[in-house]
Motif scaffolding. Structure first.
Motif, short mmCIF file in Angstrom:
data_model
loop_
_atom_site.label_atom_id
_atom_site.label_comp_id
_atom_site.label_asym_id
_atom_site.label_seq_id
_atom_site.Cartn_x
_atom_site.Cartn_y
_atom_site.Cartn_z
N PHE A 95 16.44 29.35 31.69
CA PHE A 95 15.33 28.89 31.06
C PHE A 95 14.43 28.48 32.52
N LEU A 96 15.02 27.75 33.45
CA LEU A 96 14.49 27.33 34.80
C LEU A 96 13.93 28.50 35.68
N MET A 97 14.24 29.58 35.22
CA MET A 97 13.63 30.79 36.10
C MET A 97 12.33 31.23 35.23
N ALA A 98 12.70 31.39 33.53
CA ALA A 98 11.79 31.97 32.93
C ALA A 98 10.59 31.26 32.37
N LEU A 99 10.86 29.90 32.41
CA LEU A 99 9.51 29.04 31.89
C LEU A 99 8.26 29.00 33.00
N PRO A 100 8.74 28.81 34.35
CA PRO A 100 7.64 28.84 35.28
C PRO A 100 6.89 30.32 35.37
N MET A 101 7.78 31.46 35.02
CA MET A 101 7.41 32.86 35.33
C MET A 101 6.36 32.94 34.15
N SER A 102 6.72 32.64 32.94
CA SER A 102 5.57 32.59 31.83
C SER A 102 4.34 31.76 32.25
N ILE A 103 4.31 30.82 32.91
CA ILE A 103 3.18 30.07 33.17
C ILE A 103 2.44 30.95 34.10
N LEU A 104 3.03 31.50 35.09
CA LEU A 104 2.44 32.46 36.11
C LEU A 104 1.96 33.58 35.39
N GLY A 105 2.53 34.36 34.29
CA GLY A 105 2.19 35.30 33.51
C GLY A 105 0.70 35.11 32.96
N VAL A 106 0.61 33.71 32.40
CA VAL A 106 -0.61 33.28 31.67
C VAL A 106 -1.61 33.23 32.91
N MET A 107 -1.42 32.41 33.86
CA MET A 107 -2.13 32.60 35.20
C MET A 107 -2.80 33.79 35.29
N SER A 108 -1.79 34.70 35.36
CA SER A 108 -2.26 36.12 35.96
C SER A 108 -3.32 36.75 35.04
N ILE A 109 -3.02 36.64 33.69
CA ILE A 109 -3.96 37.14 32.68
C ILE A 109 -5.16 36.23 32.73
N LYS A 110 -5.45 35.16 33.08
CA LYS A 110 -6.62 34.47 33.28
C LYS A 110 -7.36 34.67 34.44
N MET A 141 7.24 26.44 44.31
CA MET A 141 7.92 25.36 44.98
C MET A 141 8.49 24.33 44.05
N PHE A 142 7.50 24.04 43.17
CA PHE A 142 7.82 23.16 42.07
C PHE A 142 9.04 23.39 41.19
N SER A 143 8.94 24.71 40.80
CA SER A 143 10.25 25.40 40.08
C SER A 143 11.62 25.47 40.83
N ILE A 144 11.41 25.69 42.04
CA ILE A 144 12.63 25.56 42.90
C ILE A 144 13.04 24.29 43.09
N PHE A 145 12.15 23.16 43.30
CA PHE A 145 12.79 21.89 43.41
C PHE A 145 13.28 21.42 42.23
N ILE A 146 12.65 21.67 41.17
CA ILE A 146 13.23 21.03 39.90
C ILE A 146 14.65 21.67 39.32
#
Length: 163
Positions: A95-110, A141-146
């Motif tokens: 989950f801690l890997m997939a959630l930020p990657m899904s946010i990145l996916g949305v950001m890439s689409i935008k 960085m935020f994801s790795i920290f959390i």
């Protein structure tokens, strides 16, 4: 399955974010950086790669966007429930890997939509790629920290034998 005390998990996390920040919308960042400094044929190559990749990204989003939203939301929900309520460490780690990657996916689409609408070329395109990379690295960085804080907490709370 102890994920946070496993070296392979941390290697996978580092590779995940290293790759995500190196390939900006599918274009290697060093190639975009060279194109910004040298221009000419290298800039045309970057522009061509961006056009191809945003076409692919937006086609996937348009054709199967709703299905992907449903699947990703369902998987993230399952991982969250298993990790938070049932204490499954593997689910927490994924989950801690997939959630930020899904946010990145949305950001890439935008970002892809922005490029398709404005059709920038040259340094304006490189500027958009630099901004996208900056936000990708910030999320990383935020994801790795959390993840590191949660992983340390789990390792301290469960002890060396997992009990």
């Amino acid at each position: 399955m102890r994920s946070f005390s496993n070296l392979w998990y941390w290697i996978a996390l580092a590779v995940l974010w290293s790759t995500a920040s190196h390939y900006v919308l599918g274009v290697p960042y060093d190639m975009a950086h060279k194109a910004a400094h040298e221009g000419g044929e290298k800039m045309k190559d970057v522009e061509s790669m961006i056009r191809i990749n945003i076409g692919r990204i937006l086609n996937i989003a348009e054709v199967s966007g709703l299905v992907m939203i449903g699947l990703v939301s369902g998987i993230l929900t399952i991982l969250f429930v298993l990790g938070a309520f049932y204490g499954v460490e593997l689910a927490q780690a994924i989950f801690l890997m997939a959630l930020p990657m899904s946010i990145l996916g949305v950001m890439s689409i935008k970002t892809a939509m922005k490029i398709r609408e404005n059709n920038p070329t040259g340094l304006a395109l490189i500027s958009i790629l630099k901004r996208h990379r900056f936000f990708t690295q910030s999320i990383g960085m935020f994801s790795i920290f959390i993840t590191a804080m949660w992983g340390m907490y789990q390792n301290i709370a469960t002890g060396p034998l997992g009990g």
